[in-house]
Each structure stands twice: as structure tokens, then as C-alpha cells.
Design a protein around this motif. Structure first.
Motif, short mmCIF file in Angstrom:
data_model
loop_
_atom_site.label_atom_id
_atom_site.label_comp_id
_atom_site.label_asym_id
_atom_site.label_seq_id
_atom_site.Cartn_x
_atom_site.Cartn_y
_atom_site.Cartn_z
N PRO A 46 1.08 -0.99 0.20
CA PRO A 46 -0.66 -0.13 -0.18
C PRO A 46 0.79 1.41 0.33
N PHE B 50 4.07 1.50 -0.84
CA PHE B 50 4.81 1.59 -2.89
C PHE B 50 3.38 1.67 -3.48
N TYR B 51 2.68 1.52 -4.01
CA TYR B 51 1.15 1.96 -4.31
C TYR B 51 1.21 3.81 -4.36
N TRP B 52 1.38 3.97 -2.99
CA TRP B 52 0.87 5.11 -2.32
C TRP B 52 1.59 6.19 -3.14
N PHE C 112 4.30 5.61 -5.15
CA PHE C 112 4.27 5.44 -6.44
C PHE C 112 3.23 5.97 -7.61
N THR C 113 1.89 6.34 -6.86
CA THR C 113 1.22 7.56 -7.83
C THR C 113 1.53 8.60 -7.38
N ASP C 114 2.24 8.75 -7.18
CA ASP C 114 2.61 10.68 -6.30
C ASP C 114 1.59 10.98 -5.23
N HIS C 115 1.39 10.35 -4.31
CA HIS C 115 0.66 11.16 -3.35
C HIS C 115 1.39 11.29 -1.94
N GLN D 267 8.52 7.72 -12.24
CA GLN D 267 8.90 7.96 -11.49
C GLN D 267 10.04 8.83 -11.52
N ALA E 36 -5.52 1.84 -1.91
CA ALA E 36 -3.67 1.26 -1.53
C ALA E 36 -4.04 0.23 -0.83
#
Lengths: 207, 207, 207, 207
Positions: A161, A163-165, A167-170, B115, B156
Motif C-alpha cells: 500500500p 509503495f502504491y501510494w 508510486f502514484t505520487d500521493h 518515477q 492503496a
DNA sequence: AAATAAACGAGACGGTACGTCTAGTCTTTCA
DNA sequence: TGAAAGACTAGACGTACCGTCTCGTTTATTT
């Protein structure tokens, strides 16, 4: 009577090696990964281009060598008495690493590049600093007997979670890392209760 | 009372547009993202280079336009009677999308590129096909009243582990998607019980 | 006590230099000046484009370097016992040069280009092969004491008619070069009689 | 009973024609011949590109049409009582034309271009404004019975030196035009004395 | 008045050279 | 032999202009 004659010729210049690694680190911060070039690194380092190619194949290799040690150090979290505290601290360290440190920026760039460059993917696969650090933390909770597959899935559950957060620029400040740690810990416990559980898609057991 | 006078000049060629998008898709599969070039796309499409630059700024834009529609369609999962079934089906669809489909390959490449290229990051941020699809599925469970922050964190939690799994090049068959769905669903329920809960790092409530 | 240590780095490739000059010469004949391109020269020479730009700025520079030596050689006329014979032989050589030889074609093209490209004009001004050759011939007649202004005007008088004849695309066979030489010689003699004459528009003395 | 009905469709726009010619003239002065483009002319004239191509094939044609009338007018010298005065006035007018006027700049550019573009050479050959003007002046001296070959050679003798002087970028103020005129006139008289002379290289008679 | 026809402006089309950039290699001299 | 310097071939970059091709519009003549 030397049993192994010292290698012939001029020895590798430590000065050149360090200059290249520093130059790569600087340029990553200044220009970003895409705008970095081998030529630029060599020029900045005051080093011949051939010298770079002699020791590294790609800018990815240079960057990995420049960052691996820093990364390992920044992601080493000392054991906490409470497991959830330990996991939370680890997630916080990982968030700081990926969003604040030079080495973290290098890892984001390399992980990104790995999505469309198999050579970079292989490079990262061979030295999975982030995964290793997560497995170390989780291993302290699961004990010595945890098998690799279980550790890998727990790793995904723990850091996926975040990582995703990122990598999607949050914004990492908006993510509740303690909640993530608790969720992961809860699953670890549940999985531990289901004795002899083997994590396979066909079975519906949690982990 | 014409609202918009007809556009001047020769109208855009739909033939050229489609040829470029197809060429980009083909080349992604054949060569990979890194080896794709605007020149290559134009040549393959039988189109002038200027025609490509007239309508798209980067190969990332081309690829996004070529893939967005396919992606949206492949990630649309119809509602299931059981929430966990719905989430599981969605995760399976996402795994297939990212590992099997052309459009999924494009999204992996673009997310990777994002990225280290802010322009690509902005592009993806403006049209978050994967996030939207996940929020659609989660919204059906959480109801209309779920706010955006909660949805984002739930997203996420749901797809993060899978995302990490695939971005670190693991085999999707080894990941227990139903377990992931159950974990996520459990947290959704727990968060729902804690009434008026607001997910913020300071508070330690789960979601 | 070395006055100049040998230059660092790989030395310039004589092979590449010669190939470029030959390619330029060939392409001038095959395609003409207007249709020549730097790209075409590089391709024909089997040389990288950057290598061309490293040593020459424009196709005009290439052509000049390719032709200057040939031109100097073709325009060198040995002294004749009779002055008019010498001038006539020179004019004939110039006519052959401008209408028959490769180098002459290059000079026509460059002189033409100089009319609308100041850079080419400056280039030719710095290495006036034709003017130099004419001044050499005239100097043998006028003696060492002839000043530059007189030589320049005599040059115009000698080769101007032929120059105009050829630049307006007339057949050189229809021009009486001996008459031109006689006219020029007559003026040289008349000017020599008018002792201490200084050629200026205000004064009406012949030369 | 009209034998040729007026042409169908919208008639040619005089406004567009004039705008193109003016734009070409302006751009020649501002940018020079080499930097002029058909696109630039069309844009400057506020005219569609196709409209330019409909009526002219090349920028050379446009420039010639824009300059021919001006040139003819500027090179028309009224008869003088003394032949040498007349020739001198003509040479002065030609020098001013080639170095000061817009139309003259166009002719220099076109004559230059003609050296490496046969199409431009043909264009100029078909409308030899400069040669015609010189032949007109010389015809007044030689009389009606002068044949074309003699006129052509006299033209070369008269304007050749000036032509060369200006095409090799010399200052016209440093050239003695009266001396040139006298030289030419002397030859005209000498040739006139040699009765029935036919100017051929084989024969050594002056003109 | 309606139909026909050609020229008009605008601007997209496929093509190609421009001059610059970097890649990765090769060839020197110096240490 | 390694390192530095820098030239080498190769080829993509993004821009400019080429000459052509639609478009919708305008301005004539012909019906």
C-alpha cells in the motif's frame, strides 16, 4: 616469492570510481534520471568516458552502486518491543527513504526503469535492498521458521500500500502508516493460527 | 445562431491518428518502451514526423491515448453479490491486465517512466484509469457517502500488495488474491464500525 | 625543451577528411550545388554527420577546401615572352577552368552563393584564388612597383568581360580572348605612360 | 458575338498578387535571398500558400516579377551628346542599381542563384534586363547596323569589369567608371575602322 | 435567383534536411 | 596497463520548410 603476482598494469583509480559515483548522485538530484547521461556523468566527474564504460555498463549500474550502501543503512530499523510499533517504524523509515533521501530517489527511478528495461529489472532483482529490509523486520515477528513464500507475501501486504501510494505520487503524510502496520500484523497473527497453512490462490485462507 | 463556426483548413486525418496509435502499440510490444522512438512510430505508421509532433508531445502521450480506452474496458468488473467475490474478481482482472494485455504493458511502462519524468507523472495523474477502476469497485461496497480520502486509502490497501508484487517482477500465480480481498474487506468493515472515523496518521484507527 | 607537447586524444582522421572532400566534389557534379546537403555528403563519405560539422560549418567551406588546391594549380600560367600572349593564355586557362573543371564548377557555385550569403562572401574574400592568379600574371607585366589598387583594377579589366560572359551563360568559344588581352594590355601601357598616375574616379585618367 | 467569353470562376485577386510581390521584396531586404521561403512570403503577404504556388513556381520567379519593372526603369539612361559621357552615366547607373536598389539586390541574388540552378539561369536568360539596357546604350553609338554578336561582346567589355568588381564585393567608389567607358569606346572605334571585321577567336582583330 | 466554377485563406498531410545531442567504440599520449 | 582526452560511426531529437491536398468561403459568370 609472491604466490600470486600482483595484477599487472596500473591499478584501478579509487579517485575515479568515487568521482563517478558522486557525479551520478549529484546529477540524479539536479536533472533527474531521464536527463542523466553517461557523457554527463563522465564530464562532471572529470573522467574519461571509456573509464566509465570499463567498469559499468549502464547508468543504472552506476546509480545502484552509488545508492545501495546508503539504502541498506537508511532502511535498517532496530527491533521494537511491540511488533506493531516495529512495523510502523519501518514503514515510516521506508516512506522517508523513498521521498526524502538521494538513495531513495535513485531506487524510485531504478524501479521505474525496471518496468520497461529487463536489464535494470535483473539488476534490482539481484540486490533487493528494500525487500530484504522488509523481510528482516517481518522475520523478527514471524520467527525463524517462516518460509520464503510466506515472507514474500507478508512483505507485499506490509509495504504494497505504501509503495502504491508513493508510486502514484500521493502525499505520504496523508497515509496512516500505523493502520497499515496493524492490518499487516493482524493478518500475520491470523495466518499463524491457521496451522500448516500454505498460501496458495486455490485455498482461501488469508495468507 | 451558430455556436461555433466550422474549423478552417484541412481537417485532421483520422487515418493518420489511428495509424500512429496502432504503431505505438505494436512497437511497445515488439521493442519495449525504452527502444520506442517517435521517428520509429512515424515511420511505422507511414506518417510524417511533424504530424506526430503536431498532436502529441511525447511518446508517453501517444501510448496513453492508445491504451486508455482498452484499459478502462478491461478493468470494468461487473458487480458481484458477495463483496469479497467482487474484490477478488477485480484483483484478478487487474493482474491479468498488468501482465497479459497490451494496454497493461503500456501502463506499467508509463507508471515506471513517471518515477523519473514529472511530465509523465502529471499525465497519469490527470487520467488515473487504474485508480478510478478500483475506486468504482470499492465505492459499490462503501456506498455513496464514502469520501475521497477514505476511498484513496482503501484503494492503496486493496491493490497496493498486488501492485508491489508485479512491479517487483513476481509471478502473479503465487499471490493469493482472495486473501488480499478479504484483508481489504475486513478493514473496510472495521472502519465502518468506528463511526465518524477520520483516517489520519495521528489517530491510530485502522483506516 | 619541447616547444609543444603532442596533442592529446585521438588525432583527426585523414581518411574521413579526404572522404568528405571527395564526396562533396562528386555530389557537386552529380546534383549541383543547390541539391547538395551536408547529410548527403556525410552519407556518401561513409562518415558520421557530427564529423562533418566538427571540421566544417557549411557545405561552402567543404567545397572551398575541396577545390582551392586544384584551382590554384589550374590557374597557374607560366610566363610568356610576349605580354599579350601571357594574358591570352591566362584568359583561356580561366575560361577552361570555369567551364570545364570540377574545381571551376565549385567556384562558380560559391561565387554565386556569395551574392546572397555574406558568410560565403567572407569565405571567398579570405582566399581569392582567381583574383590572386590574375594579379600574379599582371604583376609580371607591371613590375614589382605596382600597388594593390592598380592591380585590382587591372584584374577587373582583364577578367571582368570573361567573367560576365560566363556568368550570363554565354559560350566561351564566341568570345575573342586575344582581343580582351590586347585591350587590357593597351590600358596597362597607357597608364604606365601617365607617370605617377593615381587611379581615382575624380580624375579621368584611364586607369 | 464575343469570340472568347470571359473566364469562368472567381478572377485572380490583384490584391493577393501585389501582396506577394511586396512581401518578397521586403523579405529579400530583411532576410536575404537564402533565408527567404515561400512559406514566409505567403505568411507575410497574408495569403494562402497554394495561392503562391498557383501563380509562381519558385521564389526566383516571384522576385523576378517583383523587380523587372523597377530594374528596366532604373537602367534606362537618356542619350548624351558625347558617347563616353553616355557610357559613363550608364555604368554609374548600373553601379547604383546593383549596390543600392532593392531591385538590384534581387538581380544580384538571382544572377548568383543562376550559377547553380539551371531553372533560374533559364529565367534570367529569357528576360535579360541588364544586358538589354547595355545593348540599348551601345546601339546608339554603333548604329543600327551592329550585329548581335558584336553588341554582346561590346556589352561584356563595357560592364564586365564593373560586374566582376561588384560580384567580388569591392567598393564601387574605388572603380574609375570613366576609364572603363573610355576603354570600351576606344575599342568600339578601333573595331569600326577594321571594316567588315567579324569577331572570332581565330582572327586576332580586337573585337 | 440559382447553379456553376475557379480562386481564396487556412492548415494538415507525407517527406526530408537541418544542426545538436548522446551512445558506445577507437586511438592517441601520459603516468 | 589504466586513465584522460577527444575523434570516430550511428542515429534519434525536435524544428523548419517543401510542395500537395483538403476544407469552407468568396466572387465571378452563365443559366
Amino acid at each position: 616469492m609472491e604466490q600470486q603476482s600482483a595484477r599487472l598494469g596500473r591499478p584501478r583509480s579509487e579517485r575515479a570510481r568515487a568521482a563517478v559515483l558522486h557525479a551520478a548522485d549529484d546529477l540524479l538530484v539536479e536533472l533527474g534520471y531521464a536527463a542523466m547521461t553517461v557523457k554527463g556523468i563522465a564530464d562532471r566527474a572529470g573522467v574519461g568516458r571509456q573509464t566509465v564504460y570499463r567498469w559499468w555498463s549502464t547508468k543504472a549500474e552506476i546509480l545502484l552502486e552509488a545508492s545501495a550502501d546508503d539504502a541498506r543503512q537508511e532502511l535498517a530499523v532496530e527491533p521494537a518491543s511491540d511488533p506493531v510499533d516495529g512495523l510502523t517504524q519501518y514503514l515510516d523509515a521506508l516512506a522517508v527513504f523513498l521521498t526524502r533521501s538521494h538513495a531513495g530517489a535513485a531506487y524510485r527511478a531504478l524501479t521505474g526503469e525496471a518496468q520497461h528495461d529487463p536489464a535494470v529489472a535483473a539488476l534490482l532483482d539481484g540486490d533487493d535492498v528494500i525487500g530484504d529490509s522488509a523481510r528482516a523486520v517481518l522475520g523478527r515477528i514471524l520467527g525463524e521458521d517462516a518460509d520464503r513464500g510466506t515472507l514474500d507475501q507478508a512483505t507485499a501486504l506490509l509495504i504494497g500500500p505504501l509503495f502504491y501510494w508513493l508510486f502514484t505520487d500521493h502525499d505520504p503524510a496523508l497515509l496512516d502508516t500505523r493502520a497499515m502496520a496493524e492490518t499487516c500484523h493482524l493478518q500475520l497473527v491470523r495466518a499463524g493460527e491457521g496451522d500448516g497453512a500454505q498460501a496458495r490462490p486455490a485455498a482461501s485462507q488469508p495468507l
